[in-house]
Design a protein around this motif. Structure first.
Motif, PDB file in Angstrom:
ATOM      1  N   PHE A  59      -5.402   3.373   2.426  1.00 45.05           N
ATOM      2  CA  PHE A  59      -5.576   3.956   3.952  1.00 45.05           C
ATOM      3  C   PHE A  59      -7.135   4.568   4.181  1.00 45.05           C
ATOM      4  O   PHE A  59      -7.657   4.375   5.088  1.00 45.05           O
ATOM      5  N   VAL A  60      -7.580   5.244   3.022  1.00 47.55           N
ATOM      6  CA  VAL A  60      -8.936   5.668   3.158  1.00 47.55           C
ATOM      7  C   VAL A  60      -9.947   4.757   3.497  1.00 47.55           C
ATOM      8  O   VAL A  60     -10.643   4.834   4.494  1.00 47.55           O
ATOM      9  N   CYS A  61      -9.974   3.773   2.559  1.00 47.37           N
ATOM     10  CA  CYS A  61     -10.913   2.385   2.928  1.00 47.37           C
ATOM     11  C   CYS A  61     -10.900   1.813   4.071  1.00 47.37           C
ATOM     12  O   CYS A  61     -11.692   1.717   4.721  1.00 47.37           O
ATOM     13  N   LYS A  98      -1.303  15.269   4.474  1.00 39.71           N
ATOM     14  CA  LYS A  98      -2.447  15.460   3.582  1.00 39.71           C
ATOM     15  C   LYS A  98      -3.158  14.316   3.689  1.00 39.71           C
ATOM     16  O   LYS A  98      -4.490  14.325   3.308  1.00 39.71           O
ATOM     17  N   MET A  99      -2.446  13.349   3.567  1.00 41.37           N
ATOM     18  CA  MET A  99      -3.480  11.927   3.587  1.00 41.37           C
ATOM     19  C   MET A  99      -4.389  11.670   4.544  1.00 41.37           C
ATOM     20  O   MET A  99      -5.384  11.169   4.611  1.00 41.37           O
ATOM     21  N   HIS A 151      -4.464  17.486  -1.309  1.00 41.11           N
ATOM     22  CA  HIS A 151      -4.989  16.174  -0.927  1.00 41.11           C
ATOM     23  C   HIS A 151      -3.968  15.187  -1.268  1.00 41.11           C
ATOM     24  O   HIS A 151      -3.152  15.295  -2.258  1.00 41.11           O
ATOM     25  N   GLU A 152      -4.194  13.955  -0.472  1.00 42.69           N
ATOM     26  CA  GLU A 152      -3.257  12.758  -0.896  1.00 42.69           C
ATOM     27  C   GLU A 152      -4.321  11.749  -0.990  1.00 42.69           C
ATOM     28  O   GLU A 152      -4.466  11.350   0.224  1.00 42.69           O
ATOM     29  N   TRP A 153      -4.516  11.323  -2.077  1.00 44.30           N
ATOM     30  CA  TRP A 153      -5.410  10.203  -1.920  1.00 44.30           C
ATOM     31  C   TRP A 153      -4.852   8.723  -1.982  1.00 44.30           C
ATOM     32  O   TRP A 153      -4.065   8.344  -2.648  1.00 44.30           O
ATOM     33  N   PHE A 181       0.814  -1.114   0.061  1.00 44.57           N
ATOM     34  CA  PHE A 181       0.017  -0.034   0.006  1.00 44.57           C
ATOM     35  C   PHE A 181       0.977   1.140   0.142  1.00 44.57           C
ATOM     36  O   PHE A 181       0.471   2.298  -0.140  1.00 44.57           O
ATOM     37  N   GLY A 182       1.973   1.231   0.159  1.00 44.16           N
ATOM     38  CA  GLY A 182       3.097   2.276  -0.076  1.00 44.16           C
ATOM     39  C   GLY A 182       2.749   3.154   1.358  1.00 44.16           C
ATOM     40  O   GLY A 182       3.150   4.185   1.318  1.00 44.16           O
ATOM     41  N   LEU A 183       2.481   2.724   2.380  1.00 43.04           N
ATOM     42  CA  LEU A 183       2.314   3.400   3.671  1.00 43.04           C
ATOM     43  C   LEU A 183       3.190   3.065   4.646  1.00 43.04           C
ATOM     44  O   LEU A 183       3.158   3.411   5.848  1.00 43.04           O
TER      45      LEU A 183
END
Lengths: 797, 196
Positions: A385-387, A450-451, A379-381, A186-188
């Protein structure tokens, strides 16, 4: 959809937008901000302020820069207010979705405008402004309007749920997200544990109160209401405390080598911060209550004292790194009871309204910022992460709700049903708090800020819209009310009767729980606290006077429309229509049903009713007043028959006159001197409207057998500061008041002649006049004191 | 909490009250506390005045009638058993109770019929066993706002009596009353949760 809602506003709104656009266009040249956005080219017309020395006195010049910030802020607030007006005018809306939906949309709209015109929004929100100016009013309002009795009755469950719930949510979400972040795909992976925990803590700040208005009509029981309210109240405080602790951690440890000592210190700090805040709040609350004791001659500064002391408690707590939020909450709760009794009626109203206004403004501004942030380039989508954030928010809330309530149900007398728990779970709507905390994350410590902001925004939008809109139907569905069946008139009437009956019997039963603790506190309160904090010569429960005064005007209206005529109450109806079997057409029946449905009195709301954005509407007051006027009349009617009143005519004699009845009368029904005195037996429930019937019960100190004279119930006709002759001045002694009331006897008489004329005979009209006239504004004392205080007055005769 | 049992002993005739009303020990204790709290000058009984001190009843449209229902047969004093007897009618109906009941014993106070009878009494002031049109009209007047005119009220009262009246005597007897409400969930409507 936002534009649809704006349609009813008319031209003013568009005018404002146009002005904003124009100014937006103009100011982008004049602003000295470091924004490097593209320059606009319509600057020719306006003189550039301050950039060149003026050579002549300019007759007309424009200086937008000077007023930019307040100007735009005012425009935003105005825009939001107009939106709210439209929201409430368009009837189905308030029941469909919470008002925070509206605010979010307005914010988004403003954001769109600002983005569209490429205008640099004034930097109004930064950390200090938020924490110092925007947050306190919101928290103060929550604390002030909290109903204290149910809160303290349920305090165990509330603390358990709010405290542990927030912690479980925060850590649960944080940890789960950390685990997700570890997954390389996920690149996190640069988001470390602390950051995740911090994110968890800020995303778990819920604002469930926003949805309360939506399911208000459903019979949400009091306990559930309190849980939601209490959670909202404490949640902010806990999130902020946690947030600050974790920020401190992040600053200290750039790496992940946190030692157990630190964790323990963190926990200890958490407890100290919380309790210290509360302690500060309580102290300030007492001080301000004490000060309001002396403000009877300058009542104009009373609201000032209330607000300044609350704010001071917040600041003082923040100075010591304690929780200002909890401090201001505790201050409001402590202060409320005593201040309400001390301050004048107008100050009380002012305080209420001003508080609502301030918190409304704050929240609007925060939502506008949210809107501005949404529609922007920052924004950084990140899908994962969001889901996962969204998913984990729901999952962890469900876990915490069901687990914690399962445990606390074991200890409660009235356990929460699964239905209640579902409602609590579903009301986890995020609000302005989470956004603010995310927005204020320091960029230096959080490179991926931003994320976080994006994820927070998504969660807020999702919960506010989807959950906010669907919670109404869900609650109504769970309530399982039979709405389809058309009830016959019989059923409707009888159901309503039974509802009233049930409410009445519930009132007779009173509130039960935790007698000992509550009684002990009450004793302590009466013995010590009130002596210190409440003004002298105030009756003990004059809080009653603050609510629901009987409007003279309404009484006059009722009299004039003939409601109060004696014929309305006479039992043998003159025209005896016995068996008229009229065939009524279905439309007639329908219209009858409609009449009934719309005009029957509502059952007294036992459940609480709190609206975050508005103060209570007046319908229940009106109803209460009608009922009371009627009762007073029925009472007068029934006692008038068959009682000889020894002194009818002389109004305004030297002595203080009480209209008296011969002591013992045989009739059971309605024959007793009607005396309904409000006591705080059942806990001075602030929602109960009550009119004080001042009374003297003869069975106490006066001898039984003697034909003494009873003091008629003096219904206090209080007004909110209108005609002063019946004005209720609470800071006078009992005697003085009665004296003044005596003088006032003359004034109300003519007003009530309208009533008198409708009564039968002349010789009794005098009587009536004096009966009504003796309804002066008086204070009441609880029964015990009444005996002693009234007997000297009786002797004066 | 530990001193509770000693308080229970102070209630006179605890056992007979329990049997008659079906309240649990804890509920009875709470009711006793409430009784004592209402009886602020410790007379040992309640009078109408004491009940009228409950502020919320003053704004209940049926407040007076509710208070009157506590004083059956025109008595002036309400003792604790009488107090509890009235409240017993609002106990939630426990299905278990019904199954174990001995059919020879009188119906429990919180049966459906007894609840209905209690509601019926609110209408039937003269206790003649029938709700006449006048009585219906009076109750309507109490419960409806001032905007409704007298004629409208009268026609509504007429219609109400008409709907329920089966034997054509122009009044609603108790059985007719019960019949008109047979579809309603009386057990739930007239039960107060805390009175277990």
């Amino acid at each position: 959809m936002g534009f649809q809602m704006l349609v009813p506003f008319g031209p003013w709104n568009w005018l404002f937008l146009l002005v904003a656009l124009r100014c937006g266009g103009a100011s982008s040249d004049l602003s000295e901000s470091t924004n490097s956005s593209a320059q606009h080219e319509l600057n020719v017309r306006f003189a550039a302020a301050g950039s060149e020395p003026a050579e002549t006195v300019s007759v007309f010049a424009l200086d937008y820069d000077y007023v930019q910030i307040p100007y735009e802020v005012t425009l935003w607030i105005l825009l939001a207010s107009l939106a709210k007006i439209g929201f409430h005018v368009y009837h189905p809306l308030p029941g469909l979705m919470p008002e925070s939906c509206l605010l979010v949309l307005v914010g988004a709209l403003v954001g769109a405008i600002i983005f569209g015109t490429d205008h640099k929004s004034p930097p109004v929100m930064d950390s200090s402004i938020y924490f110092l100016y925007l947050l306190p009013p919101i928290v103060l309002e929550g604390g002030y309007f909290m109903p204290t009795r149910p809160f303290f009755e349920n305090i165990g469950s509330i603390l358990w749920w709010a405290g542990l719930g927030a912690l479980i949510n925060a850590f649960g979400i944080g940890l789960s997200l950390y685990l997700i972040c570890q997954i390389q795909a996920f690149g996190l992976s640069d988001v470390n544990l602390l950051q995740n925990l911090l994110f968890g803590s800020l995303i778990s700040a819920v604002d469930p109160v926003a949805v309360l208005a939506v399911f208000e009509e459903a019979r949400v029981n009091e306990q559930l209401y309190m849980m939601i309210f209490g959670e909202a109240l404490l949640n902010d405080g806990i999130s902020v405390v946690l947030y600050n602790i974790l920020i401190a951690f992040t600053k200290m440890h750039k790496f992940e080598d946190i030692e157990p000592v630190d964790i323990l210190a963190g926990c200890a700090r958490f407890v100290i911060v919380g309790c210290g805040g509360v302690f500060f709040g309580v102290i300030f609350g007492f001080i301000s209550a004490f000060i309001t004791r002396f403000t009877q001659n300058i009542s104009a500064i009373e609201p000032l004292i209330v607000f300044m002391f609350s704010y001071l408690s917040y600041l003082a707590a923040e100075t010591l790194y304690l929780s200002g939020i909890l401090a201001i909450t505790a201050c409001a709760v402590t202060m409320k009871k005593y201040v309400e009794e001390n301050v004048s009626q107008t100050s009380y109203t002012t305080i209420k309204y001003f508080m609502k206004m301030l918190s409304s403004v704050s929240e609007t501004l925060i939502f506008i910022f949210m809107g501005v942030s949404t529609i922007g380039k920052n924004h950084e989508w990140n899908w994962a992460f969001v889901c996962f954030t969204l998913a984990f928010c729901q999952i962890w809330r469900a876990i915490s709700v069901f687990a914690l309530f399962y445990i606390s149900n074991q200890f409660r007398t009235f356990p929460f049903s699964i239905k209640d728990q579902c409602i609590i779970f579903y009301s986890g709507v995020r609000g302005a708090g989470s956004f603010s905390l995310a927005f204020l994350l320091p960029l230096s410590l959080f490179p991926r800020k931003k994320m976080f902001v994006t994820a927070t925004l998504v969660v807020i939008y999702f919960t506010v819209f989807i959950q906010g809109i669907t919670i109404g139907p869900l609650v109504r569905y769970l309530d399982v009310r039979k709405t389809n069946k058309k009830e016959s008139i019989n059923e409707e009437l009888h159901t309503r009767l039974m509802d009233h009956l049930k409410a009445g019997i519930e009132d007779v039963c009173g509130q039960w729980s935790h007698y000992q603790v509550r009684d002990k506190f009450k004793k302590f309160d009466h013995k010590y606290l009130r002596k210190i904090l409440i003004r002298e010569n105030l009756p003990k429960s004059s809080i009653v006077s603050l609510y629901k005064k009987l409007e003279m005007k309404q009484a006059i209206e009722m009299a004039e429309t003939g409601i109060l005529s004696s014929t309305a109450f006479s039992i043998p109806h003159q025209a005896q229509r016995i068996q008229e079997n009229k065939r009524l057409s279905p439309e007639d029946v329908e219209s009858m049903r409609d009449i009934l449905t719309h005009n029957m009195y509502q059952v007294r709301q036992r459940t609480l009713s709190y609206n975050k954005y508005n103060l209570k509407p007046q319908t229940s007051e009106k109803q209460a007043k009608e009922i009371l006027i009627r009762r007073q009349n029925t009472f007068r009617e029934s006692t008038r028959k068959g009682h000889s009143l020894p002194w009818g005519r002389t109004a305004g004699t030297k002595n203080i006159r009480y209209l008296s009845f011969p002591y013992s009368h045989p009739q059971p029904a309605g024959g007793d001197v009607r005396a309904a005195e409000f006591t705080d037996h059942d806990g001075s429930d602030a929602e109960v409207p009550s009119i004080m019937f001042n009374t003297h019960s003869p069975t106490g100190s006066l001898q039984e057998g003697r034909r003494t004279q009873e003091i008629i119930p003096m219904k206090s006709l209080h007004r909110g500061g209108k005609p002063p002759h019946l004005g209720y001045q609470r800071n006078r002694s009992q005697e003085e008041q009665l004296g003044r009331g005596r003088r006032a006897v003359l004034r109300p008489k003519p007003l009530f002649h309208a009533v008198d004329e409708e009564f039968e005979s002349g010789e009794e009209s005098e009587e009536e006049a004096s009966a009504i006239g003796s309804r002066w504004s008086a204070e009441h004392r609880p029964g015990r004191d009444l005996h002693r205080s009234h007997s000297p007055l009786l002797q004066r005769k | 909490m530990g001193s509770r049992s000693s308080h229970a002993a102070r209630i006179p005739d605890v056992d007979s009250i329990r049997r008659e009303t079906g309240f649990s020990q804890a509920s009875l204790l709470r009711l006793y506390h409430r009784f004592r709290a209402l009886d602020w000058n410790e007379k040992g009984y309640l009078s109408r005045v004491d009940l009228q001190q409950i502020g919320a009843l003053a704004v209940n449209p049926l407040g007076d009638r509710i208070i009157d229902s506590f004083f059956p047969d025109g008595s002036l004093h309400l003792d604790f058993p009488g107090f509890v007897r009235v409240l017993a009618r609002f106990r939630p109906v426990d299905d278990e109770d019904n199954r174990n009941r001995d059919p020879k014993e009188p119906e429990p106070l919180n049966s459906r019929m007894n609840k209905l009878r209690f509601a019926f009494q609110l209408y039937d002031l003269d206790r003649d066993g029938k709700i006449s049109r006048q009585e219906m009209l009076q109750v309507l007047r109490l419960m409806v706002g001032v905007q409704v005119t007298e004629e409208q009220l009268e026609s509504i009262a007429d219609r109400t009596v008409q709907e329920a009246d089966e034997d054509g005597d122009g009044a609603v007897s108790f059985l007719e009353f019960a019949k008109s409400l047979e579809k309603m969930n009386i057990e739930q409507k007239m039960s107060i949760r805390i009175l277990k």
